[in-house]
Design an enzyme around this catalytic site. Structure first.
Site, PDB file in Angstrom:
ATOM      1  N   ASP A   1      10.241  -5.713 -21.334  1.00 34.07           N
ATOM      2  CA  ASP A   1      10.864  -6.150 -22.583  1.00 34.07           C
ATOM      3  C   ASP A   1      11.592  -5.046 -23.354  1.00 34.07           C
ATOM      4  O   ASP A   1      12.397  -5.325 -24.235  1.00 34.07           O
ATOM      5  CB  ASP A   1       9.795  -6.763 -23.510  1.00 34.07           C
ATOM      6  CG  ASP A   1       8.710  -5.767 -23.906  1.00 34.07           C
ATOM      7  OD1 ASP A   1       8.761  -4.606 -23.467  1.00 34.07           O
ATOM      8  OD2 ASP A   1       7.795  -6.163 -24.660  1.00 34.07           O
ATOM      9  N   HIS A   2      11.339  -3.780 -23.030  1.00 39.11           N
ATOM     10  CA  HIS A   2      11.868  -2.685 -23.844  1.00 39.11           C
ATOM     11  C   HIS A   2      13.227  -2.152 -23.392  1.00 39.11           C
ATOM     12  O   HIS A   2      13.922  -1.501 -24.174  1.00 39.11           O
ATOM     13  CB  HIS A   2      10.870  -1.518 -23.845  1.00 39.11           C
ATOM     14  CG  HIS A   2       9.848  -1.591 -24.930  1.00 39.11           C
ATOM     15  ND1 HIS A   2       9.031  -2.671 -25.115  1.00 39.11           N
ATOM     16  CD2 HIS A   2       9.506  -0.700 -25.893  1.00 39.11           C
ATOM     17  CE1 HIS A   2       8.223  -2.450 -26.140  1.00 39.11           C
ATOM     18  NE2 HIS A   2       8.504  -1.259 -26.637  1.00 39.11           N
TER      19      HIS A   2
ATOM     20  N   ASP B   1       1.040  -0.304 -26.338  1.00 39.61           N
ATOM     21  CA  ASP B   1       2.041  -0.512 -27.374  1.00 39.61           C
ATOM     22  C   ASP B   1       1.296  -0.663 -28.684  1.00 39.61           C
ATOM     23  O   ASP B   1       0.254  -1.324 -28.743  1.00 39.61           O
ATOM     24  CB  ASP B   1       2.880  -1.769 -27.089  1.00 39.61           C
ATOM     25  CG  ASP B   1       4.080  -1.854 -28.014  1.00 39.61           C
ATOM     26  OD1 ASP B   1       5.188  -1.465 -27.589  1.00 39.61           O
ATOM     27  OD2 ASP B   1       3.908  -2.291 -29.164  1.00 39.61           O
TER      28      ASP B   1
ATOM     29  N   ARG C   1       8.938  -2.424 -38.255  1.00 43.76           N
ATOM     30  CA  ARG C   1       9.166  -1.021 -38.634  1.00 43.76           C
ATOM     31  C   ARG C   1      10.584  -0.818 -39.128  1.00 43.76           C
ATOM     32  O   ARG C   1      11.517  -1.413 -38.613  1.00 43.76           O
ATOM     33  CB  ARG C   1       8.918  -0.091 -37.435  1.00 43.76           C
ATOM     34  CG  ARG C   1       7.466  -0.028 -37.085  1.00 43.76           C
ATOM     35  CD  ARG C   1       7.092   1.208 -36.303  1.00 43.76           C
ATOM     36  NE  ARG C   1       5.632   1.211 -36.207  1.00 43.76           N
ATOM     37  CZ  ARG C   1       4.947   1.278 -35.079  1.00 43.76           C
ATOM     38  NH1 ARG C   1       5.577   1.406 -33.933  1.00 43.76           N
ATOM     39  NH2 ARG C   1       3.634   1.251 -35.092  1.00 43.76           N
TER      40      ARG C   1
ATOM     41  N   SER D   1       4.728   4.278 -33.156  1.00 44.59           N
ATOM     42  CA  SER D   1       4.521   3.747 -31.815  1.00 44.59           C
ATOM     43  C   SER D   1       3.451   4.519 -31.052  1.00 44.59           C
ATOM     44  O   SER D   1       3.203   5.691 -31.315  1.00 44.59           O
ATOM     45  CB  SER D   1       5.826   3.796 -31.017  1.00 44.59           C
ATOM     46  OG  SER D   1       6.796   2.953 -31.605  1.00 44.59           O
TER      47      SER D   1
ATOM     48  N   ARG E   1       3.516   5.591 -28.110  1.00 43.11           N
ATOM     49  CA  ARG E   1       4.057   6.287 -26.931  1.00 43.11           C
ATOM     50  C   ARG E   1       3.385   7.634 -26.658  1.00 43.11           C
ATOM     51  O   ARG E   1       3.406   8.548 -27.470  1.00 43.11           O
ATOM     52  CB  ARG E   1       5.570   6.439 -27.045  1.00 43.11           C
ATOM     53  CG  ARG E   1       6.077   7.301 -28.165  1.00 43.11           C
ATOM     54  CD  ARG E   1       7.579   7.153 -28.294  1.00 43.11           C
ATOM     55  NE  ARG E   1       7.912   5.806 -28.739  1.00 43.11           N
ATOM     56  CZ  ARG E   1       8.847   5.541 -29.661  1.00 43.11           C
ATOM     57  NH1 ARG E   1       9.537   6.508 -30.196  1.00 43.11           N
ATOM     58  NH2 ARG E   1       9.101   4.308 -30.027  1.00 43.11           N
TER      59      ARG E   1
END
Length: 755
Positions: free
Chosen positions: A95-96, A160, A448, A643, A645
């Site tokens: 999806d990213h 995520d 965000r 995030s 990440r």
């Protein structure tokens, strides 16, 4: 038919006895959060009570979910662990990597072409290790999880930060780094500091323009971006039970913006309706049989102050729609005060773009409420003044709202339907603008709105609101417009006013889809070959990080002293860098390029102590690494918010940074640093931040006696021979210290698998 039904049956079979054991052990009634945490202990039935905010606890999550940007690194790490198959049900969601530019079909086709190498890697590694694979276009991870995998009383982790979305169906769902996901997929316990508990009591009932989004926008205003750190937020009360399951998901999703570990609602009739509406009646039947364990004990909700560390009460009957921003998701404005704030702060009043959808607000209910406003623009003959985009959350939702005519409504009022993907929400947006640095305003239904988050422009003032409020603003094109009270002039010169939005929680004809986008893994993946081209610029097999040398760490240079807010977007920017998420060396070229240097107020410009010249952060660090010199990064409060990440932790580790020293950390980032064998330290005295000078050299003292709860010391060598010795704290427990010594948690996993 639900996925992984046998696993869910197993969870429910032991639920009653484990809740009872926990209640006896703790010696008091239990919140829902405590019930789920205590029933997912690795040890089994609870034998002793854990201290909130103090004790590290090993948990056994029921499942793992990964989005494509983070899955690459998570699975590259898992490949090193030596297991033939994942130990718990796991999924990958593409999806990213889909950039929003023209529209759904064209953008998806372009993404499949540009990202073929990555998609093929993820599909093959999923096939090999027994992982469910959701193809590009299937939808955004959190919406797909809510529709297919979330179940009341379960526990999951996801790579995520908005994994808490599944809390809308009563699940403890927590965002983590890929190393944590790797642990759980490898069959190891997952460690978390037992969270504190924040209770949010919702009374009354919403009406008119107010929506579930406004609840979390209000909570963000109360708690701020770090008020939920180290805590799980549990919503309860009559107001909570009046919300749809997807509305609850919206609230839990954006709970990441207050730093909360996760957020959760109890199981109720709305939860049951959503399970049945998404063809999971079998789970609803199972949940109904144990429903007393899928909500907090009555005594807890009768006297919440006795059971929660903090209690907030919100009367939904009095709650106004909110607009939050700009530049931070916790700057909360009731709609009645927003126009005044826009004028007083000199924010651009002209609205250039309105964007709805994303993982936060893309349900059937969200789309129908926004479409009810869009249809009024058509029927009342009002021209839409701003650009307007719609991002469906999943192919299931997209197909259903198209069938029911809502996408045609949006297109008729000038909207553009984007692919079922994250798109503009994460910076995957080729924005149509004649000046990418112009001061301007946009409004979204996303979660965000940090500077540069959506379009890379630091002068874009991004505001956050519900989809229906965003739609009304996009039609008006003016941020001083109040859709509840103000009139617009239509194409006939008449004064017209919007009626209240109307929505439908679940489609009357039921959900429908031709191809949801799911690919099941091979029955036997042992013969599946995972190919990574050694010449690839996008994928790179990992080499283990080096173990600690066994001594104090001396002679570190200051790489950067970051000033103010330093999120994971500042540390490892997304947008155009997403394509390198599977190649650690290439993506390391974005390390800290967004952080502001305290000494010159510039981004990506730091002093190289070897040359005396100023240059980019990654290049400076690569020079230090080439000369065998370590470095230290100094930061401010809530360092690493945003995030999940893990690249923000892996990049400094890869390039030779030895320690991150800050006033305070965001939870996920601190854990990610520990997993990668980094030192994450905090000033014992925050004022010592001011002692750090540009030309300093640092020695970290006390590592040979590195023990839980015992501070370390840093000797700061200033230019000219003066020194300061400061005390620094850490939160490492015994196991995490072993990660540090081994050079990272993965090195220990590998060692155990091959023992």
């Amino acid at each position: 038919m639900a996925f992984d039904l046998d696993m869910i049956k197993k969870v429910y079979a032991s639920l009653g006895s484990r809740v009872e054991a926990a209640r006896n052990t703790v010696g008091k009634p239990l919140t829902l959060t405590e019930k789920i945490l205590y029933t997912h202990l690795t040890e089994g039935a609870a034998t002793h009570a854990y201290s909130r905010g103090v004790d590290y606890v090993d948990f056994a999550p029921d499942r793992v979910a990964m989005q494509d940007a983070t899955a690459q690194m998570a699975l590259l790490q898992f490949m090193q662990a030596g297991r033939p198959q994942v130990a718990v049900p796991s999924t990958v969601h593409c999806d990213h990597l889909i950039q929003a530019k023209i529209g759904a079909d064209k953008d998806l086709s372009t993404a499949k072409d540009q990202n073929k190498e990555v998609y093929d890697f993820l599909a093959s590694v999923s096939d090999k290790y027994g992982i469910g694979f959701w193809k590009p276009g299937a939808g955004i991870i959190h919406q797909v999880v809510l529709e297919n995998y979330a179940f009341p009383g379960g526990m999951m982790i996801g790579t995520d930060s908005h994994t808490p979305n599944a809390g809308g169906l009563g699940m403890v769902a927590i965002g983590v780094g890929g190393a944590d996901a790797c642990d759980v997929m490898a069959g190891l316990p997952w460690e978390l500091k037992f969270p504190k508990l924040i209770g949010v009591k919702l009374t009354g009932k919403m009406s008119g323009w107010t929506s579930a989004k406004d609840i979390i926008l209000r909570v963000a205003g109360i708690l701020t971006v770090k008020g939920g750190t180290g805590a799980i937020v549990e919503y309860f009360g009559e107001g909570a039970q009046s919300l749809s399951a997807t509305g609850k998901g919206t609230i839990c999703n954006m709970g990441a913006e207050i730093g909360a570990t996760t957020s959760i609602f109890g199981y109720d009739t709305k939860s049951e309706a959503y399970l049945r509406g998404t063809e999971r009646g079998d789970i609803a039947d199972l949940a109904n049989a144990v429903k007393e364990h899928l909500t907090g004990d009555p005594e807890v909700y009768a006297n919440p102050e006795l059971y929660f560390d903090q209690v907030i009460e919100i009367n939904l009957s009095e709650l106004e729609p909110h607009v939050n921003g700009p530049f931070t998701p916790d700057l909360a404005w009731p709609i009645s005060k927003f126009a005044q704030a826009v004028k007083e702060n000199n924010w651009p009043t002209k609205l250039e773009v309105g964007l709805i959808g994303s993982c936060t607000n893309s349900s059937y209910e969200d789309i129908t409420r926004a479409a009810s406003i869009a249809s009024q623009a058509i029927s009342k003959n009002i021209k839409t003044s701003a650009e307007f985009t719609i991002t469906p959350g999943s192919e299931l939702v997209r197909y259903t709202v198209e069938r029911d005519g809502y996408l045609k409504t949006f297109e008729s009022m000038g909207g553009v339907v984007l692919a079922n993907a994250c798109g503009p929400c994460i910076g995957q947006w080729a924005r149509h603008t004649d000046d990418p640095s112009r001061k301007n305003s946009i409004i979204t239904s996303f979660n965000r709105n940090f500077a540069k988050r959506q379009d890379g422009n630091p002068n874009t003032h991004a505001f956050v609101a519900s989809p229906e409020i965003v739609t009304a603003f996009a039609i008006a094109g003016d941020l001083t417009f109040n859709p509840l009270t103000d009139y617009l002039t239509n194409n006939d010169g008449e004064q017209v006013k919007f009626d209240e939005p109307m929505g439908i929680e679940l489609p009357v004809k039921g959900f429908a889809v031709e191809d949801a986008g799911y690919q099941a893994p091979a029955e036997d993946g042992s013969t599946v070959e995972v190919k990574v081209d050694p010449k690839s610029t996008r994928l790179q097999l990992l080499d283990p990080f080096a173990a600690w040398e066994g001594t104090d760490i001396l002679g570190l240079k200051l790489l950067i002293k970051a000033k103010g807010k330093c999120t994971t977007d500042h540390i490892s920017m997304a947008g155009p860098w997403l394509k390198f998420r599977g190649h650690l060396d290439n993506i390391s070229n974005n390390m800290l390029i967004g952080a502001i240097n305290y000494f010159n107020d510039k981004a990506d410009t730091v002093k190289n102590e070897l040359t005396g010249e100023y240059g980019p952060v990654p290049a400076t660090q690569r020079d230090y690494k080439a000369h065998g010199i370590g470095s230290i990064v100094v930061g401010d409060e809530n360092y690493g918010e945003g995030s999940s990440r893990e690249h923000a932790a892996m990049e400094p580790r890869h390039l030779g940074v030895r320690a991150i020293l800050v006033k305070s950390f965001a939870r996920i980032h601190e854990t990610n640093l520990k997993k990668q064998g980094m030192l994450g330290l905090t000033f014992a005295n925050p004022a010592d931040y001011d002692k750090i000078l540009e030309d300093d050299t640092f020695d970290i003292i006390g590592l040979q006696d590195f023990t839980p709860g015992k501070p370390l010391h840093i000797v700061i060598h200033h230019k000219g021979g003066l020194t300061d010795t400061i005390e620094v704290n850490h939160t490492y427990n015994a196991q995490q210290i072993e990660w540090f010594k081994a050079g990272g948690a993965l090195n220990i996993i590998r060692r155990q698998q091959h023992a």
